[in-house]
Design a protein around this motif. Structure first.
Motif, PDB file in Angstrom:
ATOM      1  N   MET A 127       0.845  -1.209   0.000  1.00 51.40           N
ATOM      2  CA  MET A 127       0.000   0.000   0.000  1.00 51.40           C
ATOM      3  C   MET A 127       0.870   1.246   0.000  1.00 51.40           C
ATOM      4  N   ASN A 128       0.477   2.254  -0.761  1.00 48.71           N
ATOM      5  CA  ASN A 128       1.135   3.555  -0.712  1.00 48.71           C
ATOM      6  C   ASN A 128       1.005   4.096   0.704  1.00 48.71           C
ATOM      7  N   PRO A 129       2.118   4.429   1.392  1.00 47.35           N
ATOM      8  CA  PRO A 129       2.035   4.869   2.781  1.00 47.35           C
ATOM      9  C   PRO A 129       1.245   6.156   2.969  1.00 47.35           C
ATOM     10  N   LEU A 130       1.046   6.932   1.886  1.00 44.47           N
ATOM     11  CA  LEU A 130       0.303   8.174   2.007  1.00 44.47           C
ATOM     12  C   LEU A 130      -1.186   8.000   1.725  1.00 44.47           C
ATOM     13  N   ARG A 131      -1.596   6.773   1.352  1.00 40.34           N
ATOM     14  CA  ARG A 131      -3.014   6.523   1.136  1.00 40.34           C
ATOM     15  C   ARG A 131      -3.640   6.057   2.444  1.00 40.34           C
ATOM     16  N   LEU A 132      -4.917   6.381   2.593  1.00 37.04           N
ATOM     17  CA  LEU A 132      -5.626   5.976   3.802  1.00 37.04           C
ATOM     18  C   LEU A 132      -5.874   4.471   3.809  1.00 37.04           C
ATOM     19  N   PRO A 133      -5.945   3.852   4.996  1.00 35.68           N
ATOM     20  CA  PRO A 133      -6.319   2.440   5.070  1.00 35.68           C
ATOM     21  C   PRO A 133      -7.802   2.286   4.711  1.00 35.68           C
ATOM     22  N   PRO A 134      -8.278   1.063   4.516  1.00 37.12           N
ATOM     23  CA  PRO A 134      -9.713   0.870   4.227  1.00 37.12           C
ATOM     24  C   PRO A 134     -10.584   1.487   5.324  1.00 37.12           C
ATOM     25  N   LEU A 135     -11.615   2.188   4.890  1.00 38.93           N
ATOM     26  CA  LEU A 135     -12.507   2.888   5.823  1.00 38.93           C
ATOM     27  C   LEU A 135     -13.958   2.594   5.467  1.00 38.93           C
ATOM     28  N   PRO A 136     -14.890   2.807   6.407  1.00 37.81           N
ATOM     29  CA  PRO A 136     -16.309   2.699   6.053  1.00 37.81           C
ATOM     30  C   PRO A 136     -16.642   3.677   4.923  1.00 37.81           C
ATOM     31  N   THR A 137     -17.622   3.347   4.102  1.00 35.58           N
ATOM     32  CA  THR A 137     -18.045   4.275   3.041  1.00 35.58           C
ATOM     33  C   THR A 137     -18.684   5.508   3.673  1.00 35.58           C
ATOM     34  N   LEU A 138     -18.809   6.565   2.884  1.00 36.50           N
ATOM     35  CA  LEU A 138     -19.435   7.775   3.409  1.00 36.50           C
ATOM     36  C   LEU A 138     -20.891   7.537   3.800  1.00 36.50           C
ATOM     37  N   ARG A 139     -21.574   6.724   3.028  1.00 37.08           N
ATOM     38  CA  ARG A 139     -22.974   6.417   3.383  1.00 37.08           C
ATOM     39  C   ARG A 139     -23.031   5.660   4.708  1.00 37.08           C
ATOM     40  N   GLU A 140     -22.063   4.767   4.925  1.00 34.83           N
ATOM     41  CA  GLU A 140     -22.012   4.051   6.212  1.00 34.83           C
ATOM     42  C   GLU A 140     -21.703   5.011   7.358  1.00 34.83           C
ATOM     43  N   ILE A 141     -20.816   5.966   7.111  1.00 29.85           N
ATOM     44  CA  ILE A 141     -20.488   6.979   8.126  1.00 29.85           C
ATOM     45  C   ILE A 141     -21.736   7.780   8.488  1.00 29.85           C
ATOM     46  N   ILE A 142     -22.486   8.180   7.473  1.00 24.91           N
ATOM     47  CA  ILE A 142     -23.697   8.977   7.711  1.00 24.91           C
ATOM     48  C   ILE A 142     -24.708   8.178   8.533  1.00 24.91           C
ATOM     49  N   ARG A 143     -24.851   6.898   8.212  1.00 27.29           N
ATOM     50  CA  ARG A 143     -25.771   6.053   8.993  1.00 27.29           C
ATOM     51  C   ARG A 143     -25.240   5.846  10.415  1.00 27.29           C
ATOM     52  N   LEU A 144     -23.944   5.593  10.530  1.00 32.13           N
ATOM     53  CA  LEU A 144     -23.330   5.287  11.823  1.00 32.13           C
ATOM     54  C   LEU A 144     -23.505   6.437  12.810  1.00 32.13           C
ATOM     55  N   TYR A 145     -23.319   7.659  12.328  1.00 33.42           N
ATOM     56  CA  TYR A 145     -23.377   8.816  13.222  1.00 33.42           C
ATOM     57  C   TYR A 145     -24.696   9.583  13.125  1.00 33.42           C
ATOM     58  N   GLY A 146     -25.643   9.054  12.360  1.00 32.18           N
ATOM     59  CA  GLY A 146     -26.954   9.690  12.245  1.00 32.18           C
ATOM     60  C   GLY A 146     -26.888  11.085  11.655  1.00 32.18           C
ATOM     61  N   LEU A 147     -26.061  11.269  10.622  1.00 30.92           N
ATOM     62  CA  LEU A 147     -25.842  12.588  10.037  1.00 30.92           C
ATOM     63  C   LEU A 147     -26.859  12.872   8.934  1.00 30.92           C
ATOM     64  N   ARG A 148     -27.190  14.120   8.796  1.00 30.35           N
ATOM     65  CA  ARG A 148     -28.002  14.565   7.651  1.00 30.35           C
ATOM     66  C   ARG A 148     -27.667  16.020   7.382  1.00 30.35           C
ATOM     67  N   ALA A 149     -27.803  16.410   6.123  1.00 30.97           N
ATOM     68  CA  ALA A 149     -27.523  17.797   5.751  1.00 30.97           C
ATOM     69  C   ALA A 149     -28.625  18.707   6.290  1.00 30.97           C
ATOM     70  N   GLU A 150     -28.229  19.826   6.878  1.00 31.87           N
ATOM     71  CA  GLU A 150     -29.187  20.794   7.411  1.00 31.87           C
ATOM     72  C   GLU A 150     -29.512  21.826   6.341  1.00 31.87           C
ATOM     73  N   LYS A 151     -30.785  21.906   5.974  1.00 28.19           N
ATOM     74  CA  LYS A 151     -31.183  22.818   4.908  1.00 28.19           C
ATOM     75  C   LYS A 151     -30.904  24.269   5.288  1.00 28.19           C
ATOM     76  N   GLN A 152     -31.131  24.619   6.586  1.00 27.08           N
ATOM     77  CA  GLN A 152     -30.931  26.009   6.991  1.00 27.08           C
ATOM     78  C   GLN A 152     -29.461  26.412   6.944  1.00 27.08           C
ATOM     79  N   LEU A 153     -28.549  25.427   6.944  1.00 27.16           N
ATOM     80  CA  LEU A 153     -27.116  25.705   6.813  1.00 27.16           C
ATOM     81  C   LEU A 153     -26.647  25.582   5.363  1.00 27.16           C
ATOM     82  N   ALA A 154     -27.585  25.337   4.442  1.00 23.66           N
ATOM     83  CA  ALA A 154     -27.280  25.220   3.005  1.00 23.66           C
ATOM     84  C   ALA A 154     -26.237  24.142   2.739  1.00 23.66           C
ATOM     85  N   GLN A 155     -26.316  23.031   3.491  1.00 20.52           N
ATOM     86  CA  GLN A 155     -25.340  21.951   3.338  1.00 20.52           C
ATOM     87  C   GLN A 155     -25.755  20.991   2.227  1.00 20.52           C
TER      88      GLN A 155
END
Length: 318
Positions: free
Chosen positions: A1-29
């Motif tokens: 593995m390239n030492p400057l590349r990140l190790p395997p990580l959860p997908t972004l969709r998994e991260i969003i589910r894991l931490y219960g994240l959602r974009a806030e409309k009032q913050l224009a996210q």
């Protein structure tokens, strides 16, 4: 593995589910979850980010952050106002083996002058430095933020204390078109002049709104800024901004009407005539048709009048 590349990580969709994240409309996210797309965005920051110093604004769940780290950046500082994203960004920091620092702060208040080592600094008139500001900006802060950073370019302050740091930022497509519009373009406006007199500005590509979560009502423009060695208008930022704002106040009327509001009524006609006589600009032109040289002429004429009349620079017609 390239030492400057990140190790395997959860997908972004998994991260969003894991931490219960959602974009806030009032913050224009809006999240960009496709890592192929975040890779494409980051490629426009420069051919090679290896060894680069990067400040990312508004990383959200960290999609663009992953792409920056995977391209070999030496140090990445992310500034995120929304504390809900701290756990997912801290997880990314741990995986980065010390290359990522996370700040829970408001970029409009954050001091960027001390985030990178002193040794990074280079002479302004040399090549652009390997320091980059990257951000998928919330729509509600993108315009005030770029005006603030353009003022910092002018003053060599903020993230530009290091040298000619480059910026890669997202805007609503219409704002991106304004920033890059040449004279006589339908989108030519105040941001066009303020950006282009200080930077080489390029509209890299457009991201369809459907590529974001949630889907915004507009498409998104990715814009790259490289500060010029010398501004095209060599006058203080606040003076240039005041003249340009006034000239474009009545975009489709004769530019004379915009110049008039620079002056109090008793001296308005006389000084407006002087501005046009001194600059050689035709007062019956409309603002979007004016070249940078003509706007420079108006700014120089106004500066000379302000030097002669104490307090005039502080006059505001409103």
């Amino acid at each position: 593995m390239n030492p400057l590349r990140l190790p395997p990580l959860p997908t972004l969709r998994e991260i969003i589910r894991l931490y219960g994240l959602r974009a806030e409309k009032q913050l224009a996210q809006n999240f960009i979850l496709d890592l192929n797309l975040t890779d494409k965005i980051v490629k426009y920051a420069g051919k090679n980010l290896e060894g680069a110093y990067v400040c990312e604004v508004g990383p959200g769940p960290g999609g663009i952050t992953r792409s920056i780290l995977n391209r070999g950046a030496s140090q990445v500082v992310v500034v995120e106002k929304d504390k809900r994203f701290m756990p997912s960004l801290q997880m990314l920091a741990e995986a980065s083996e010390g290359r990522l620092q996370v700040f829970n702060d408001d970029i409009l208040k954050f001091n960027m002058e001390n985030i990178f080592p002193e040794a990074v600094k280079k002479d302004w008139h040399g090549e652009p430095i390997n320091v980059h500001i990257i951000g998928n900006l919330p729509f509600n802060v993108s315009t005030p933020l770029i005006i603030r950073w353009l003022a910092a370019v002018s003053n060599h302050s903020g993230p530009f204390v290091y040298g000619r740091s480059r910026m890669l930022l997202t805007f609503q497509k219409e704002v991106a078109e304004r920033l890059t519009a040449p004279p006589n373009h339908p989108q030519r406006s105040r941001p066009s002049v303020m950006a282009q007199h200080l930077c080489h500005v390029k509209h890299c590509f457009t991201i369809p709104g459907k590529a974001c979560v949630p889907t915004p009502d507009v498409d998104i423009g990715v814009v790259h800024f490289t500060p010029l060695k010398e501004p095209l208008i060599k006058l203080p930022f606040h003076l240039v901004e005041k003249v340009v704002r006034s000239v474009f106040h009545f975009r489709q009327k004769y530019c004379r009407k915009g110049v008039e509001i620079l002056f109090p009524y008793p001296m308005m006609k006389e000084l407006t005539n002087e501005m046009f006589e001194s600059s050689g600009v035709d007062p019956t032109r409309i603002a979007p048709s004016l070249s940078m040289e003509e706007i420079n002429g108006l700014c120089l004429a106004y500066s000379a009048i302000c030097d002669r009349i104490p307090g005039l620079i502080d006059y505001n017609y409103r």
